[in-house]
Design a protein around this motif. Structure first.
Motif, mmCIF file in Angstrom:
data_model
loop_
_atom_site.group_PDB
_atom_site.id
_atom_site.type_symbol
_atom_site.label_atom_id
_atom_site.label_comp_id
_atom_site.label_asym_id
_atom_site.label_seq_id
_atom_site.Cartn_x
_atom_site.Cartn_y
_atom_site.Cartn_z
ATOM 1 N N LEU A 175 0.860 -1.191 0.000
ATOM 2 C CA LEU A 175 0.000 0.000 0.000
ATOM 3 C C LEU A 175 0.890 1.233 0.000
ATOM 4 N N VAL A 176 0.932 1.924 -1.121
ATOM 5 C CA VAL A 176 1.845 3.055 -1.277
ATOM 6 C C VAL A 176 1.116 4.379 -1.076
ATOM 7 N N ALA A 177 1.914 5.430 -0.891
ATOM 8 C CA ALA A 177 1.386 6.784 -0.815
ATOM 9 C C ALA A 177 0.939 7.231 -2.204
ATOM 10 N N PRO A 178 0.194 8.331 -2.302
ATOM 11 C CA PRO A 178 -0.288 8.785 -3.621
ATOM 12 C C PRO A 178 0.807 9.029 -4.654
ATOM 13 N N ASP A 179 2.019 9.318 -4.191
ATOM 14 C CA ASP A 179 3.108 9.565 -5.149
ATOM 15 C C ASP A 179 3.915 8.302 -5.439
ATOM 16 N N LEU A 180 3.400 7.126 -5.023
ATOM 17 C CA LEU A 180 4.008 5.823 -5.254
ATOM 18 C C LEU A 180 5.230 5.552 -4.382
ATOM 19 N N THR A 181 5.416 6.349 -3.321
ATOM 20 C CA THR A 181 6.477 6.061 -2.369
ATOM 21 C C THR A 181 5.939 5.171 -1.257
ATOM 22 N N VAL A 182 6.865 4.452 -0.616
ATOM 23 C CA VAL A 182 6.501 3.611 0.519
ATOM 24 C C VAL A 182 6.304 4.516 1.735
ATOM 25 N N PHE A 219 10.342 3.799 -3.977
ATOM 26 C CA PHE A 219 9.137 3.782 -4.795
ATOM 27 C C PHE A 219 8.767 2.328 -5.102
ATOM 28 N N ALA A 220 7.494 2.113 -5.412
ATOM 29 C CA ALA A 220 7.048 0.789 -5.848
ATOM 30 C C ALA A 220 6.029 0.968 -6.958
ATOM 31 N N GLN A 260 3.200 4.204 -14.266
ATOM 32 C CA GLN A 260 3.814 4.372 -12.952
ATOM 33 C C GLN A 260 5.324 4.518 -13.063
ATOM 34 N N GLY A 261 5.945 3.723 -13.950
ATOM 35 C CA GLY A 261 7.379 3.870 -14.156
ATOM 36 C C GLY A 261 7.744 5.254 -14.659
ATOM 37 N N ARG A 272 4.255 14.603 -5.905
ATOM 38 C CA ARG A 272 3.414 14.596 -7.098
ATOM 39 C C ARG A 272 2.572 13.326 -7.113
ATOM 40 N N PRO A 273 1.287 13.438 -6.840
ATOM 41 C CA PRO A 273 0.442 12.234 -6.827
ATOM 42 C C PRO A 273 0.319 11.614 -8.207
#
Length: 455
Positions: free
Chosen positions: A295-302, A309-310, A335-336, A354-355
């Protein structure tokens, strides 16, 4: 002090380059590498296989339509012009977030300043991992060649089988799960049996082969519009596929399956019913959903780890409408791209969050060699027109002109002549509790009865 003797914290020392490590060379990881071109950083990409795989066409390798080389490319070849990129063939076993290192199976460790986890997923058996040897899934080239071997060996074994019941079991193919992969497998196996193989055998009528698609839910292609779902089911049934809905599988063995209150003897079972993410969440000790997706943050970070990032099948994140972003190639590529843009901004001094905003380009699924369904949201297509669009879209996303031409010619040949040129039985070592039963199939010995043969 001479420049050659400068120490790292000396004013004359050259600043260390930022270290970016990417775990996984799938769609998300490879897209991030490409989008990071020109960044002042050293990039290391790690994968346990040496190739990038175009998974949307993996089922066509499994059903003898395409060769492995037509949908996979060496990672080193793809990145050969990127001198700042180091490619490592290794298996990642964990992440030491405190030390900022990626741990490898040989005891090695790779340090990072920024980490991108693009570790993908595997098939899930809902608590019944003992079914895997009997019902392989389809996520890797090894999976595809295993499935192809089992399908083709079943016909070869049936050609020599005198017992009617054993021959019927050998000519019964079960696909568990009626999502896009299950639907595509069912339609292609039916065409293989009914259109391609009949002239090749003398003692059996391959047209009598049964292809059974089992789905626990109420309809096929549950993520599509109901009208397209109904069309897909009718099309499958028109190809001779038996569609069984509303019945969950309760047992898989070397002899067949039990679903609902029914027992079906079958020598070939293919699992397309669910997936489970890689253990990335376990490596980091962070929250995951029921499928193991981080479950990542809106910006794809852990959460709590802005340097990690994931992307792709590794994560669970919602789209602007609050729906989970689907685990498909376009989503992973987006996402990449987003992660690469964020890293570029950070290295330029911009630390703003940046979400990620997912833009759904549409859902596509093929039903055999002439029919498909497409859901663009604003327009829905079905039939031959959808199939041509599906084919052009997949050819466009293949890497390299040679592969595009090769796949296009293969499809045209199949379309015109009903011939599949990749019908090669490549032998591989049987493993796990189903090894003895699989060897029986290859030797032409009787199969176990339902419930037997599970060591």
């Amino acid at each position: 002090m001479p420049a050659a003797d400068a120490v790292p914290d000396s004013p004359s020392a050259k600043p260390a380059r930022h270290r970016i490590v990417i775990v996984g060379a799938g769609f998300g990881g490879l897209e991030a590498v490409h989008r990071l071109a020109g960044v002042d950083a050293d990039i290391t990409i790690i994968d346990r296989r040496n190739h990038h795989l175009f998974q949307p066409l993996l089922y066509q390798v499994a059903t003898a339509s395409l060769a492995t080389s037509e949908i996979a490319w060496p990672i080193r070849y793809l990145l050969r012009g990127r001198l700042e990129v180091t490619t490592l063939l290794a298996t990642v076993t964990g992440v030491d977030a405190a030390a900022r290192t990626v741990l490898l199976d040989d005891g090695g460790a790779v340090p990072y300043d920024t980490l991108i986890l693009a570790t993908g997923c595997r098939h899930a058996y809902f608590g019944h991992d003992e079914w895997e040897p009997f019902a392989p899934g389809l996520k890797t080239l090894e999976d595809a060649t295993t499935v192809r071997r089992r399908i083709l060996l079943a016909f070869e074994r049936a050609e020599r089988e005198a017992d009617p019941d054993s021959r019927a079991a050998l000519l019964t193919f079960v696909i568990v799960g009626a999502g896009p992969t299950g639907v595509e497998l069912a339609g292609t196996i039916a065409e293989l049996a009914h259109d391609t193989l009949p002239p090749d055998f003398r003692n059996i009528d391959t047209d009598k082969a049964r292809v059974v698609l089992i789905e626990a839910g109420p309809r096929v292609l549950a993520g599509y519009d109901e009208d397209l779902s109904a069309y897909a089911q009718r099309s499958l049934e028109g190809l001779g596929v038996e569609v069984e809905l509303g019945r969950a599988v309760s047992e898989c063995s070397a002899a067949g399956v039990i679903y609902g209150d029914r027992t079906l003897a079958a020598a070939t079972i293919i699992w397309a019913a669910g997936v489970r993410a890689s253990p990335a969440a376990e490596w980091l000790g962070v929250e995951a959903d029921r499928a193991g997706r981080l479950l990542v943050a809106p910006d794809l970070t852990v959460p709590g780890r802005p340097e990690i990032f994931a992307v792709g099948d590794t994560v669970m994140i919602a789209d602007p409408e609050g729906k989970p972003v689907p685990g498909i190639a376009p989503a992973a590529k987006q996402q990449g791209w987003h992660v690469a843009a964020t890293i570029k901004a950070r290295l330029a001094g911009d630390r703003a969050s940046r979400p990620f905003r997912y833009k759904h380009a549409g859902s596509l699924a093929t039903i055999g060699k002439r029919l498909a369904v497409i859901d663009f949201g604003w327009i829905k297509l079905r039939g031959a027109v959808a199939w041509w669009i599906w084919g052009l879209a997949h050819i466009y996303f293949l890497i390299g002109l040679r592969n595009r031409l090769s796949v296009a010619l293969s499809w045209l040949w199949i379309h015109a002549r009903n011939q599949r040129s990749a019908r090669l039985i490549t032998q591989g070592p049987a493993a796990g509790p189903a090894a003895a039963e699989q060897k029986k199939v290859e030797r032409g010995e009787p199969l176990s009865r339902m419930g037997e043969g599970q060591g």
